[in-house]
Motif scaffolding. Structure first.
Motif, PDB file in Angstrom:
ATOM      1  N   MET A 148       0.828  -1.191   0.000  1.00 26.16           N
ATOM      2  CA  MET A 148       0.000   0.000   0.000  1.00 26.16           C
ATOM      3  C   MET A 148       0.871   1.253   0.000  1.00 26.16           C
ATOM      4  N   VAL A 149       0.639   2.126  -0.965  1.00 26.16           N
ATOM      5  CA  VAL A 149       1.270   3.437  -0.970  1.00 26.16           C
ATOM      6  C   VAL A 149       0.435   4.339  -0.075  1.00 26.16           C
ATOM      7  N   ALA A 202       1.356   8.009  -7.722  1.00 27.34           N
ATOM      8  CA  ALA A 202       1.292   7.269  -8.984  1.00 27.34           C
ATOM      9  C   ALA A 202       2.669   6.772  -9.397  1.00 27.34           C
ATOM     10  N   LEU A 203       3.670   7.632  -9.253  1.00 28.60           N
ATOM     11  CA  LEU A 203       5.036   7.247  -9.604  1.00 28.60           C
ATOM     12  C   LEU A 203       5.516   6.096  -8.730  1.00 28.60           C
ATOM     13  N   GLU A 204       5.171   6.143  -7.449  1.00 27.20           N
ATOM     14  CA  GLU A 204       5.563   5.061  -6.538  1.00 27.20           C
ATOM     15  C   GLU A 204       4.943   3.737  -6.980  1.00 27.20           C
ATOM     16  N   ALA A 205       3.680   3.769  -7.370  1.00 28.40           N
ATOM     17  CA  ALA A 205       3.019   2.540  -7.834  1.00 28.40           C
ATOM     18  C   ALA A 205       3.646   2.036  -9.132  1.00 28.40           C
ATOM     19  N   LYS A 207       6.730   2.501 -10.141  1.00 35.11           N
ATOM     20  CA  LYS A 207       8.037   1.930  -9.814  1.00 35.11           C
ATOM     21  C   LYS A 207       7.895   0.543  -9.199  1.00 35.11           C
ATOM     22  N   TRP A 208       6.898   0.379  -8.325  1.00 36.17           N
ATOM     23  CA  TRP A 208       6.686  -0.921  -7.687  1.00 36.17           C
ATOM     24  C   TRP A 208       6.332  -1.984  -8.729  1.00 36.17           C
ATOM     25  N   ILE A 209       5.457  -1.633  -9.641  1.00 39.63           N
ATOM     26  CA  ILE A 209       4.979  -2.593 -10.644  1.00 39.63           C
ATOM     27  C   ILE A 209       6.069  -2.950 -11.647  1.00 39.63           C
ATOM     28  N   ALA A 217       9.576   2.082   0.256  1.00 37.68           N
ATOM     29  CA  ALA A 217       9.191   1.022   1.182  1.00 37.68           C
ATOM     30  C   ALA A 217      10.031   1.135   2.444  1.00 37.68           C
ATOM     31  N   GLY A 218       9.363   1.303   3.588  1.00 44.77           N
ATOM     32  CA  GLY A 218      10.076   1.430   4.848  1.00 44.77           C
ATOM     33  C   GLY A 218      10.739   2.767   5.054  1.00 44.77           C
TER      34      GLY A 218
END
Length: 250
Positions: A148-149, A202-205, A207-209, A217-218
C-alpha cells in the motif's frame, strides 16, 4: 496474459517506453491498482496511472460533486455538480485511455466491503481523507499481504511511504493513536499541492509494478510545496503494533 495491442498502444506509450521498456509497459498492462479516494490526491494518481497504461483501476469514493471540490479534484467538473463522483471520474478516465479497465465503487472503505477489492489488486494507493478509513484499509492490506502506498497532504505538507506487509511498518505502527486530531472536512488544501502528492503516489506505484528505480518502502518521505524542502527517514516496525505486530495477531 493480455499483451500490448501493438501499434496503437506502443505509439501511445512511446515516450515512456524509453524509460520502462516493453517489459515494464507489459507489467503495467497486467497490473491492477486500487485507488482509495479519488479527490485531489487520489484523482490525480488515478489520472496518471490511466495515462501510463495500468491494465485495471479499482476506484472507491462516496458522494456527489460539490463546489469546494473543484479547486483540486481534477476528475470532476462544473457540469457535473451534484452528480456522483465515481461515475464522473470513471467516464473521465475512460475518455483519457480506453485501454484501461475501470471498476468504480460509490463507497467508503469498510473492512468487509473493501476486502475483495484489495485482494484483487497488486498494489493499493491510500488517498482517503480520514483516519478511520485509512486504518481500515491498512488492516485489509496487512491481512491480505497487499502493498500500500500511503500518501497524504495537509496544507503545503506532503507525506509518502509504501507499506509492505510483513516487511515494513504499517500505518498503525506510525500512528497508533486511534483518535488523532484531524479535520476530515475543511482542512486547508491547495490543488497543486494535492496534485504533487498524487503524482508522487502514482510514480511510486509505477516503480513498484515495473521494478524500475527505488520505492519508499520502509521510508517516510516528507515534502513541503511551499519552499520545496524535503527529507526522508527510515522507519522501524513496532513489534507491539495492534495491527501488524505480534500483539495484533490472534
Amino acid at each position: 496474459m493480455e499483451q500490448l495491442a501493438g501499434g496503437l498502444e506502443l505509439e501511445r506509450y512511446a515516450r515512456q517506453l524509453k524509460l520502462l521498456g516493453e517489459s515494464g509497459q507489459q507489467a503495467l498492462k497486467e497490473a491492477t491498482v486500487m485507488v482509495a479516494g479519488i479527490g485531489g490526491l487520489g484523482g490525480t494518481a488515478a489520472l496518471y496511472l490511466a495515462a501510463a497504461g495500468v491494465g485495471k483501476l479499482i476506484l472507491a469514493h462516496e458522494g456527489i460533486i460539490l463546489a469546494p471540490d473543484l479547486n483540486r479534484q481534477i476528475l470532476m467538473d462544473s457540469d457535473h455538480l451534484g452528480m456522483e463522483r465515481i461515475s464522473t471520474a470513471t467516464a473521465q478516465l475512460k475518455r483519457l485511455n480506453p485501454h484501461v479497465e475501470i471498476e468504480g465503487h460509490n463507497s467508503k472503505i469498510e473492512y468487509e466491503i473493501a476486502k475483495p477489492w484489495v485482494e484483487s489488486a497488486d498494489i493499493v494507493i491510500d488517498a482517503r481523507y480520514d483516519f478511520p478509513e485509512r486504518y481500515a484499509l491498512n488492516r485489509i492490506c496487512v491481512d491480505t499481504g497487499t502493498p500500500m502506498v500511503e500518501a497524504a497532504m495537509y496544507g503545503f505538507e506532503i507525506s509518502l511511504t509504501t507499506v509492505v506487509p510483513g516487511e515494513t511498518p504499517c500505518l498503525e505502527c506510525l500512528y497508533p493513536d486511534l483518535q488523532p486530531q484531524w479535520e476530515p472536512f475543511g482542512f486547508p488544501v491547495l490543488g497543486a499541492t494535492s496534485g504533487i502528492a498524487g503524482c508522487l503516489a502514482a510514480l511510486e506505484a509505477v516503480k513498484w509494478i515495473t521494478k524500475v528505480g527505488t520505492t519508499y518502502a520502509g521510508v517516510m518521505h516528507r515534502f513541503s510545496s511551499l519552499d520545496f524542502a524535503c527529507y526522508s527517514v527510515g522507519l522501524t516496525r513496532n513489534p507491539n503494533c495492534a495491527c501488524c505486530g505480534e500483539g495484533g495477531k490472534p
